[in-house]
Scaffold this motif. Sequence first.
Motif: not given
Length: 525
Positions: A141-142, A144-145, A148
Amino acid sequence: MTRNRTIYSLLPLALILLIGYDLYMTHQIFSAHNNKMWQELLSGFGRMDTETIFSRLRAAWSELETGGRFALIATYLFSFLFFMALAVLFFRQLSVTGHLGRLKEELDKRKNEVAKLQKELSMHIYTDPLTGIPNGNALKKRVERPDHDIEFLVHTDIDAFHEINELYGDNTGDELLQQLADLLKTHFNKPHFDLYRLRSDEFVIASTKGLNRIELDHELSLLVSVVNNHRFVAGSDSFHIAVRAGASMERDNLLATVGMALKCAKKSYRNYCIYAPQHDLTEQYRSNLSWIRQIKRALEEDRVILHYQPIVRVSDNSINAYECLVRIVDNDGTIHYPVEFLELAKRSKIYFDITMRVLDQAFASFHDHPGHFSINLSYDDIANGNIMGFIIEKVRRFPEPHRIHFEILECDKIKNYETVRRFTDKVRRMGCSISLDDFGSGYSNFEHILKLDLDMLKIDGSLIKNILTDQNSRLIVETIIRFAQKLDLDTCVEFVSDKATYDLLKSMEVTYMQGFYLSKPKPYH
């Protein structure tokens, strides 16, 4: 809010007083002001004729109209009905308001419960339950931002961790993982480092601080040294584990490239590897797809064949049996060995097609041949109902089942001993014999021997290759042979490549040998 409650509490009393006043005034009109009129109307009522009665009623009604008392009575009756209706509406409103209040309280309660459940669910989704640190979902999740903040990732993996689990049990393995997580948290106890547990024995360190390649190389070297030199303790056992690591600074493709770097470290037997474009496995994937197509064509064109290697009895140097070894032959005669295609075949779901072809050819070759033959079976083969049914039917139709020997590969993880035991018991009752192959590799589990009814142990070839120069290998082989003798089991060694190795193993009183010194695997003639 308090003022409103006070007004609401006084309104019922006010309505009751107004209604009571209306009733009282209506009564007064009919009583105080009209007592005389009604007395005159009613006096002598029984002695009057009909005409006189109606005459007096008309006079009374005129009296009411003339005095305005009729309008007054109607007014008070209307106000009475109005206040009654108002009272009904008010009390109904109070009931609805109370119901809405209770409904709001219930909704607030449910809202708090949902928020609590969402928090717990988020914890389960993004937190590793064993170590309490963020898991792979949180990392993904982190990363794929689009914005990031991770500059590089380090992906670590414990060598042969599954063997520790097999030998010492899952509880010991879990305790070791918890200690490793604590060690990594201590080592990377800096604001710009975050630790994640990806899966099983794999951990990932994410850094928001950028390093150049030399600095990252130093960081990886220090990490591997710290872990590999640490003494882990679980119960009464102590361990030294080995980790490999891959690292990537490719911000736009961190997860894929750090995985490639770790695979590079494993494949090249290095402690760590930093991603470089040449580690891209795209070409490897193309090669794998090409191999899968080649295996399928070989099956279709009957180019999956068997070679047979003699297993020699040491006592009289006679051939005891032939081991059936699978090969793929190209149209130009090139021979491919299992190490080139078997693992890939397992991943592509065509492995069992190869197993069926091996069984078919082995039973056909020895149906009219007087020799004994040996077939390798993995746990996956034994656990597959179709394969087992095929084997049992082949054994049932074979003229002399005592000439059939099955070798169970120890390197294939045995997940259910009861499944294997049911198979070995059945074929042994039919006359076949059973051996455990590759014994002595890695953390060989002696429990295999105790749980399975065996006839022979085949000692892993990696121990035999260096037996002339490696004292430890020699001691392990001697120990296995003595152990097997005490259990009344035969022993067989592979990879006997020269006379010196043959003579040494013969002096150790091994039962059988096979290897290039005795004979290479050959096609059936």
